[in-house]
Design a protein around this motif. Structure first.
Motif, mmCIF file in Angstrom:
data_model
loop_
_atom_site.group_PDB
_atom_site.id
_atom_site.type_symbol
_atom_site.label_atom_id
_atom_site.label_comp_id
_atom_site.label_asym_id
_atom_site.label_seq_id
_atom_site.Cartn_x
_atom_site.Cartn_y
_atom_site.Cartn_z
ATOM 1 N N MET A 1 0.902 -1.202 0.155
ATOM 2 C CA MET A 1 -0.095 -0.004 0.001
ATOM 3 C C MET A 1 0.973 1.231 -0.045
ATOM 4 O O MET A 1 2.132 1.318 0.324
ATOM 5 N N THR A 2 0.301 2.349 -0.371
ATOM 6 C CA THR A 2 0.807 3.486 -0.350
ATOM 7 C C THR A 2 0.142 4.535 0.625
ATOM 8 O O THR A 2 -0.989 4.857 0.384
ATOM 9 N N LEU A 3 0.999 5.161 1.520
ATOM 10 C CA LEU A 3 0.276 6.161 2.347
ATOM 11 C C LEU A 3 0.661 7.697 1.617
ATOM 12 O O LEU A 3 1.716 7.939 1.348
ATOM 13 N N GLN A 4 -0.369 8.309 1.339
ATOM 14 C CA GLN A 4 -0.279 9.675 0.925
ATOM 15 C C GLN A 4 -0.075 10.706 2.001
ATOM 16 O O GLN A 4 -0.622 10.827 2.970
ATOM 17 N N CYS A 5 0.954 11.606 1.504
ATOM 18 C CA CYS A 5 1.032 13.018 2.410
ATOM 19 C C CYS A 5 1.409 14.251 1.341
ATOM 20 O O CYS A 5 1.802 14.015 0.309
ATOM 21 N N THR A 6 0.542 15.015 1.574
ATOM 22 C CA THR A 6 0.369 16.272 0.936
ATOM 23 C C THR A 6 0.561 17.746 1.870
ATOM 24 O O THR A 6 0.035 17.578 2.823
ATOM 25 N N GLN A 7 1.486 18.506 1.304
ATOM 26 C CA GLN A 7 1.242 19.801 2.202
ATOM 27 C C GLN A 7 1.324 21.168 1.295
ATOM 28 O O GLN A 7 1.938 20.994 0.045
ATOM 29 N N ASP A 8 0.716 22.066 1.770
ATOM 30 C CA ASP A 8 0.266 23.092 1.087
ATOM 31 C C ASP A 8 1.152 24.424 1.348
ATOM 32 O O ASP A 8 0.595 25.667 1.189
ATOM 33 N N MET A 9 2.060 24.143 2.159
ATOM 34 C CA MET A 9 2.959 25.233 2.684
ATOM 35 C C MET A 9 4.159 25.660 1.686
ATOM 36 O O MET A 9 4.950 26.534 2.564
ATOM 37 N N ASN A 10 4.495 25.008 0.820
ATOM 38 C CA ASN A 10 5.657 25.265 0.093
ATOM 39 C C ASN A 10 7.065 24.812 0.942
ATOM 40 O O ASN A 10 7.916 25.435 0.512
ATOM 41 N N HIS A 11 6.759 24.026 1.655
ATOM 42 C CA HIS A 11 7.726 23.644 2.433
ATOM 43 C C HIS A 11 8.785 22.782 1.619
ATOM 44 O O HIS A 11 8.309 21.827 0.854
ATOM 45 N N ASN A 12 10.149 22.922 1.882
ATOM 46 C CA ASN A 12 11.258 21.857 1.321
ATOM 47 C C ASN A 12 11.443 20.666 2.033
ATOM 48 O O ASN A 12 11.603 19.827 1.246
ATOM 49 N N TYR A 13 11.266 20.569 3.253
ATOM 50 C CA TYR A 13 11.637 19.276 3.957
ATOM 51 C C TYR A 13 10.286 18.692 4.359
ATOM 52 O O TYR A 13 9.342 19.303 4.793
ATOM 53 N N MET A 14 10.566 17.369 4.069
ATOM 54 C CA MET A 14 9.048 16.367 4.557
ATOM 55 C C MET A 14 9.873 15.289 5.061
ATOM 56 O O MET A 14 11.033 15.021 4.958
ATOM 57 N N TYR A 15 8.857 14.689 5.897
ATOM 58 C CA TYR A 15 9.576 13.607 6.987
ATOM 59 C C TYR A 15 8.337 12.541 6.969
ATOM 60 O O TYR A 15 7.274 12.742 7.181
ATOM 61 N N TRP A 16 8.913 11.453 7.173
ATOM 62 C CA TRP A 16 7.824 10.094 7.475
ATOM 63 C C TRP A 16 8.412 9.565 9.024
ATOM 64 O O TRP A 16 9.332 9.304 9.014
ATOM 65 N N TYR A 17 7.496 9.561 9.955
ATOM 66 C CA TYR A 17 7.829 9.166 11.200
ATOM 67 C C TYR A 17 6.885 7.617 11.416
ATOM 68 O O TYR A 17 5.536 7.821 10.805
ATOM 69 N N ARG A 18 7.120 6.790 12.378
ATOM 70 C CA ARG A 18 6.335 5.982 12.799
ATOM 71 C C ARG A 18 6.167 6.009 14.392
ATOM 72 O O ARG A 18 7.354 6.241 14.756
ATOM 73 N N GLN A 19 5.173 5.698 14.927
ATOM 74 C CA GLN A 19 4.965 5.867 16.263
ATOM 75 C C GLN A 19 4.327 4.628 16.901
ATOM 76 O O GLN A 19 2.984 4.385 16.536
ATOM 77 N N ASP A 20 4.928 3.897 17.548
ATOM 78 C CA ASP A 20 4.315 2.565 18.226
ATOM 79 C C ASP A 20 3.697 3.059 19.519
ATOM 80 O O ASP A 20 3.980 4.054 20.244
ATOM 81 N N PRO A 21 2.732 2.361 19.968
ATOM 82 C CA PRO A 21 1.714 2.511 21.016
ATOM 83 C C PRO A 21 2.842 3.031 22.267
ATOM 84 O O PRO A 21 3.756 2.254 22.602
ATOM 85 N N GLY A 22 2.543 4.208 22.787
ATOM 86 C CA GLY A 22 3.047 4.829 24.057
ATOM 87 C C GLY A 22 4.605 5.252 24.023
ATOM 88 O O GLY A 22 5.217 5.536 24.807
ATOM 89 N N MET A 23 4.839 5.451 22.525
ATOM 90 C CA MET A 23 6.523 5.599 22.332
ATOM 91 C C MET A 23 6.552 7.015 21.562
ATOM 92 O O MET A 23 5.620 7.672 21.294
#
Lengths: 113, 114
Positions: free
Chosen positions: B19-41
């Motif tokens: 699958m593909t997780l989609q991410c879009t930003q409309d602030m014309n930002h140069n930097y973008m990131y993907w994080y994962r957060q496991d329960p309670g972490m």
């Protein structure tokens, strides 16, 4: 090995009490940020500290950056139920700005009315 | 401005699906990131990008791929889903134009792999 350790991991206190959350590391950071995350949402920035020894206040929240820029603390005075959430510190080790952040382990705070 | 938007909000996958997780930003930002957060972490960095056409691995990149063909979009691809990828995934962006940059986060995608 976690670069940024937060303590305590969980904290539950009565409304009106004071509390302090700590963020510690053996590494030096050029800046350190504190975020608050509410259930079902992404983290939101509260403050950024840059200079060693710097203290910043945001209403009832006081943030301090350690003199050696390896640690930070968040103090909340007269806690309110609206302060409930997951508090995350995040450090930047780069010299040129926030290319990457390292997030701490988090402190889950619950304020009991 | 919508800020950072992520789709879907929830997804259940079977082991081995993609699958593909989609991410879009409309602030014309140069930097973008993907994080994962496991329960309670806290958050762990998967991949990041400092501009269109440029991507780099974070702390936990195995099992994921990204692309950055435009400034606005930064999709995260899971090729062969595994139970260990069950997590909440957050996309973030920052301007990258000053010494101190605030990261703006999307609402997250909660993924379960069964």
């Amino acid at each position: 090995t976690q670069l940024l350790e937060q303590s305590p991991q969980f904290l539950s206190i009565q409304e009106g009490e004071n509390l302090t959350v700590y963020c510690n590391s053996s590494s030096v950071f050029s800046s350190l940020q504190w975020y608050r995350q509410e259930p079902g949402e992404g983290p939101v920035l509260l403050v950024t500290v840059v200079t060693g020894g710097e203290v910043k206040k945001l209403k009832r929240l006081t943030f301090q950056f350690g003199d050696a820029r390896k640690d930070s603390s968040l103090h909340i005075t007269a806690a309110q139920p609206g302060d409930t959430g997951l508090y995350l510190c995040a450090g930047d080790q780069s010299n040129f700005g926030n290319e990457k952040l390292t997030f701490g382990t988090g402190t889950r705070l619950t304020i009991i009315p | 401005n919508a800020g950072v938007t992520q789709t879907p909000k929830f997804r259940i996958l079977k082991i081995g699906q993609s699958m593909t997780l989609q991410c879009t930003q409309d602030m014309n930002h140069n930097y973008m990131y993907w994080y994962r957060q496991d329960p309670g972490m806290g958050l762990k960095l998967i991949y990041y990008s400092v501009g269109a056409g440029i991507t780099d691995k974070g702390e936990v990149p195995n099992g994921y791929n990204v692309s950055r063909s435009t400034t606005e979009d930064f999709p995260l691809r899971l090729e062969l889903a595994a139970p260990s990828q069950t997590s909440v995934y957050f996309c973030a962006s920052s301007a990258g134009t000053s010494v101190v940059n605030e990261q703006f986060f999307g609402p997250g995608t909660r993924l379960t792999v069964l």
